[in-house]
Design an enzyme around this catalytic site. Structure first.
Site, mmCIF file in Angstrom:
data_model
loop_
_atom_site.group_PDB
_atom_site.id
_atom_site.type_symbol
_atom_site.label_atom_id
_atom_site.label_comp_id
_atom_site.label_asym_id
_atom_site.label_seq_id
_atom_site.Cartn_x
_atom_site.Cartn_y
_atom_site.Cartn_z
ATOM 1 N N TRP A 1 -5.465 1.414 10.449
ATOM 2 C CA TRP A 1 -5.561 1.339 8.989
ATOM 3 C C TRP A 1 -5.318 -0.076 8.483
ATOM 4 O O TRP A 1 -5.958 -0.512 7.538
ATOM 5 C CB TRP A 1 -4.603 2.337 8.354
ATOM 6 C CG TRP A 1 -4.692 2.362 6.862
ATOM 7 C CD1 TRP A 1 -3.694 2.111 5.981
ATOM 8 C CD2 TRP A 1 -5.852 2.646 6.069
ATOM 9 N NE1 TRP A 1 -4.154 2.217 4.681
ATOM 10 C CE2 TRP A 1 -5.488 2.544 4.719
ATOM 11 C CE3 TRP A 1 -7.174 2.969 6.370
ATOM 12 C CZ2 TRP A 1 -6.384 2.752 3.679
ATOM 13 C CZ3 TRP A 1 -8.068 3.184 5.327
ATOM 14 C CH2 TRP A 1 -7.666 3.072 4.004
ATOM 15 N N GLU B 1 -11.611 5.135 4.463
ATOM 16 C CA GLU B 1 -11.156 6.051 5.522
ATOM 17 C C GLU B 1 -12.263 6.270 6.552
ATOM 18 O O GLU B 1 -11.994 6.326 7.751
ATOM 19 C CB GLU B 1 -10.688 7.388 4.942
ATOM 20 C CG GLU B 1 -9.436 7.300 4.107
ATOM 21 C CD GLU B 1 -8.167 6.968 4.871
ATOM 22 O OE1 GLU B 1 -8.167 6.979 6.121
ATOM 23 O OE2 GLU B 1 -7.155 6.670 4.207
ATOM 24 N N TYR C 1 0.839 -1.203 0.000
ATOM 25 C CA TYR C 1 0.000 0.000 0.000
ATOM 26 C C TYR C 1 0.877 1.258 0.000
ATOM 27 O O TYR C 1 0.658 2.179 -0.786
ATOM 28 C CB TYR C 1 -0.937 -0.018 1.214
ATOM 29 C CG TYR C 1 -1.725 1.247 1.389
ATOM 30 C CD1 TYR C 1 -2.798 1.542 0.548
ATOM 31 C CD2 TYR C 1 -1.398 2.164 2.391
ATOM 32 C CE1 TYR C 1 -3.515 2.722 0.691
ATOM 33 C CE2 TYR C 1 -2.116 3.342 2.542
ATOM 34 C CZ TYR C 1 -3.176 3.608 1.690
ATOM 35 O OH TYR C 1 -3.866 4.779 1.837
#
Length: 189
Positions: A54, A46, A24
């Site tokens: 995350w 998000e 990522y």
């Protein structure tokens, strides 16, 4: 000694050694995004992250893709209350009723913004000076929010968006390359 060994890649420390996080970081984080579908995906993810790490969301990304019509905002905006309730049984996503309902209503607001501005990208990038990314030079940690993320979050709240306060907004801005917070020595800056 190979060229790779003599010139190792340097990454931002937050991604650690987790393969998913590294991928990522290397391929997505901080790269400017102007495609509405990708912006919607980032908005969904998000918003789902609020209060969570995350990496938890990254690990469920494919589950979100399947549950939310491959991040098609038109389809998600049309989800029925029954479809929303069925998502509470889906182990591929965070089973939080408020976040699920927010994703559906955020899709509706996303479409309204597209209609008003021609695209969500026009709207969101319109907050940036000259509609260009900011390249920050933090040697340590980036801030949790900025005056720009405050302004975006405030405007989006006024438009009805949920789970998108200033801190989540700033993470979104980092994710979609509105700000480049790679550390100065990062090979991916």
């Amino acid at each position: 000694m190979s060229a790779l060994q003599s010139n190792p890649l340097i990454r931002c420390s937050w991604c650690g050694n987790d393969e998913l996080y590294v991928k990522y970081h290397d391929q997505e984080w901080g790269k400017p995004v102007y495609e509405d579908k990708v912006l919607f995906e980032s908005l969904v993810l998000e918003s789902a992250q609020a209060g969570l790490s995350w990496i938890t969301i990254l690990r469920k990304r494919e589950g979100y893709r399947k549950a939310f019509a491959n991040f098609d905002a038109v389809k998600v905006a049309a989800f029925t209350p029954e479809q929303a309730e069925a998502l509470m049984l889906n182990d591929g996503i965070i089973k939080n009723r408020l976040k699920i309902k927010a994703t559906i209503s955020n899709a509706q607001h996303f479409l309204q913004v597209q209609k008003e501005f021609g695209s969500f990208a026009n709207y969101i990038w319109g907050f940036m000076p000259d509609q260009k990314p900011l390249i920050n030079h933090f040697d340590g940690n980036a801030p949790a929010s900025t005056p720009i993320s405050d302004a975006i979050a405030k405007d989006m709240k006024k438009r009805g968006f949920k789970f998108f306060g200033s801190t989540i907004c700033y993470a979104f801005m980092q994710a979609v390359g509105m700000v480049n917070d790679h550390i100065p020595s990062c090979s991916f800056r």
